[in-house]
Structure formats: structure tokens, C-alpha cells
Design a protein around this motif. Structure first.
Motif, PDB file in Angstrom:
ATOM      1  N   LYS A   1      10.821   2.878   5.893  1.00  0.00           N
ATOM      2  CA  LYS A   1       9.417   2.844   5.477  1.00  0.00           C
ATOM      3  C   LYS A   1       8.564   2.135   6.525  1.00  0.00           C
ATOM      4  O   LYS A   1       8.997   1.177   7.167  1.00  0.00           O
ATOM      5  CB  LYS A   1       9.273   2.131   4.136  1.00  0.00           C
ATOM      6  CG  LYS A   1       9.924   2.861   2.991  1.00  0.00           C
ATOM      7  CD  LYS A   1       9.764   2.094   1.712  1.00  0.00           C
ATOM      8  CE  LYS A   1      10.447   2.842   0.582  1.00  0.00           C
ATOM      9  NZ  LYS A   1      10.365   2.121  -0.678  1.00  0.00           N
ATOM     10  N   SER A   2       7.340   2.593   6.651  1.00  0.00           N
ATOM     11  CA  SER A   2       6.423   2.008   7.648  1.00  0.00           C
ATOM     12  C   SER A   2       6.177   0.535   7.402  1.00  0.00           C
ATOM     13  O   SER A   2       6.055  -0.246   8.349  1.00  0.00           O
ATOM     14  CB  SER A   2       5.092   2.759   7.629  1.00  0.00           C
ATOM     15  OG  SER A   2       5.275   4.092   7.971  1.00  0.00           O
TER      16      SER A   2
ATOM     17  N   ASP B   1       5.188   5.046   1.326  1.00  0.00           N
ATOM     18  CA  ASP B   1       5.598   6.444   1.198  1.00  0.00           C
ATOM     19  C   ASP B   1       5.850   7.117   2.544  1.00  0.00           C
ATOM     20  O   ASP B   1       6.397   8.205   2.594  1.00  0.00           O
ATOM     21  CB  ASP B   1       4.533   7.244   0.442  1.00  0.00           C
ATOM     22  CG  ASP B   1       4.433   6.801  -1.013  1.00  0.00           C
ATOM     23  OD1 ASP B   1       5.378   6.162  -1.511  1.00  0.00           O
ATOM     24  OD2 ASP B   1       3.407   7.104  -1.642  1.00  0.00           O
ATOM     25  N   THR B   2       5.442   6.479   3.623  1.00  0.00           N
ATOM     26  CA  THR B   2       5.592   7.055   4.960  1.00  0.00           C
ATOM     27  C   THR B   2       6.866   6.512   5.607  1.00  0.00           C
ATOM     28  O   THR B   2       7.083   5.302   5.629  1.00  0.00           O
ATOM     29  CB  THR B   2       4.386   6.684   5.840  1.00  0.00           C
ATOM     30  OG1 THR B   2       3.197   7.028   5.153  1.00  0.00           O
ATOM     31  CG2 THR B   2       4.443   7.389   7.167  1.00  0.00           C
TER      32      THR B   2
ATOM     33  N   PRO C   1       0.822  -1.216   0.000  1.00  0.00           N
ATOM     34  CA  PRO C   1       0.000   0.000   0.000  1.00  0.00           C
ATOM     35  C   PRO C   1       0.856   1.266   0.000  1.00  0.00           C
ATOM     36  O   PRO C   1       1.868   1.346   0.685  1.00  0.00           O
ATOM     37  CB  PRO C   1      -0.799  -0.096   1.298  1.00  0.00           C
ATOM     38  CG  PRO C   1      -0.618  -1.474   1.802  1.00  0.00           C
ATOM     39  CD  PRO C   1       0.596  -2.029   1.176  1.00  0.00           C
ATOM     40  N   GLU C   2       0.440   2.234  -0.791  1.00  0.00           N
ATOM     41  CA  GLU C   2       1.190   3.486  -0.899  1.00  0.00           C
ATOM     42  C   GLU C   2       1.302   4.207   0.435  1.00  0.00           C
ATOM     43  O   GLU C   2       2.310   4.854   0.710  1.00  0.00           O
ATOM     44  CB  GLU C   2       0.516   4.410  -1.917  1.00  0.00           C
ATOM     45  CG  GLU C   2       1.144   4.364  -3.270  1.00  0.00           C
ATOM     46  CD  GLU C   2       0.545   5.406  -4.192  1.00  0.00           C
ATOM     47  OE1 GLU C   2       0.546   6.593  -3.813  1.00  0.00           O
ATOM     48  OE2 GLU C   2       0.089   5.012  -5.259  1.00  0.00           O
ATOM     49  N   SER C   3       0.258   4.105   1.234  1.00  0.00           N
ATOM     50  CA  SER C   3       0.288   4.792   2.532  1.00  0.00           C
ATOM     51  C   SER C   3       1.402   4.241   3.428  1.00  0.00           C
ATOM     52  O   SER C   3       1.913   4.954   4.284  1.00  0.00           O
ATOM     53  CB  SER C   3      -1.060   4.655   3.229  1.00  0.00           C
ATOM     54  OG  SER C   3      -1.353   3.292   3.465  1.00  0.00           O
ATOM     55  N   LEU C   4       1.787   2.995   3.232  1.00  0.00           N
ATOM     56  CA  LEU C   4       2.847   2.402   4.045  1.00  0.00           C
ATOM     57  C   LEU C   4       4.221   2.500   3.389  1.00  0.00           C
ATOM     58  O   LEU C   4       5.235   2.505   4.079  1.00  0.00           O
ATOM     59  CB  LEU C   4       2.529   0.934   4.340  1.00  0.00           C
ATOM     60  CG  LEU C   4       1.289   0.677   5.193  1.00  0.00           C
ATOM     61  CD1 LEU C   4       1.039  -0.805   5.330  1.00  0.00           C
ATOM     62  CD2 LEU C   4       1.413   1.330   6.539  1.00  0.00           C
TER      63      LEU C   4
END
Length: 127
Positions: free
Chosen positions: A57-58, A50-51, A45-48
């Protein structure tokens, strides 16, 4: 002196009638965690991705945490640590946890240093 092993997992939340049922329950729990890891690895997932948290990275932190949870639970259940005294449990479980966290910290610091040297230093990427 032999004694009966506890037929429960998750600190008594789930209880079983036999050792066979307990093994299947533990297998299901470990399979669920592995399935979550595999699905996250496939989907990414991009939310994980990119963070960043503490320079990583997450999603990588999630993988490390889930792997530590699996290792802890395997030691807790299959090595029968739940039946031991708390001081022995802490010595066996917390020592590797702290060592893994220390290793992750060292790897992150060194990897960032090498990246910065190649990016801004006199040596250029040659591969």
C-alpha cells in the motif's frame, strides 16, 4: 583540534544563532515529520490505502520513506556527519538505506508467497 559546528540546517537554508536554537529547530523538524506520520496513521486516507505500489500500500511506503528521512537527519545532525568527508558520509548513510530497502523487498516477496500458499495451496487458514 576543536572546531565550531555549523549552526544551520537544510544545507544552509535555515541558520541559527546558538546551539540551543538549532536543537529546537531540529526538534521542530523531527516533530513535524512524526506528526505527519501519526495523522496519516489515524486518518488512513482511502487514496493511500487502496493504491498499491510494488505490492504494498502507498501509505506503507510513505511511512517507510518518512522513517528513513528521520533516521538520516538524526545521523546527519546529531552524529555530525555533515562535518565529515563525503566518502565516510556515504558509507555510513547509504549502507543502511540499501539494507533497509533490501529487507523490505525480501519481506514483501516472502509475505506474498506465504499468502498465495495459504490462499491457493492445500493448506487452509487455521487461525
Amino acid at each position: 583540534m576543536a572546531h565550531e559546528h555549523k549552526l544551520e540546517i537544510f544545507r544552509g537554508l535555515v541558520k541559527f544563532k546558538s546551539n540551543t536554537q538549532k536543537i529546537w529547530g531540529v526538534l521542530a523538524f523531527l516533530t513535524l515529520i512524526t506528526a505527519v506520520e501519526v495523522v496519516l496513521g489515524i486518518i488512513k486516507p482511502e487514496s493511500l490505502t487502496d493504491t498499491y505500489v510494488l505490492g504494498m500500500k502507498s501509505i506503507n511506503w510513505i511511512f517507510i520513506i518518512l522513517t528513513l528521512v528521520k533516521a538520516y537527519y538524526i545521523a546527519w545532525d546529531f552524529m555530525h556527519l555533515r562535518d565529515e568527508k563525503s566518502s565516510l558520509r556515504r558509507a555510513i548513510v547509504w549502507t543502511p538505506v540499501f539494507l533497509v530497502l533490501y529487507l523490505v523487498f525480501i519481506l514483501l516477496v516472502e509475505a506474498d508467497y506465504i499468502y498465495e500458499i495459504y490462499k491457493d495451496g492445500f493448506v487452509s487458514w487455521n487461525f
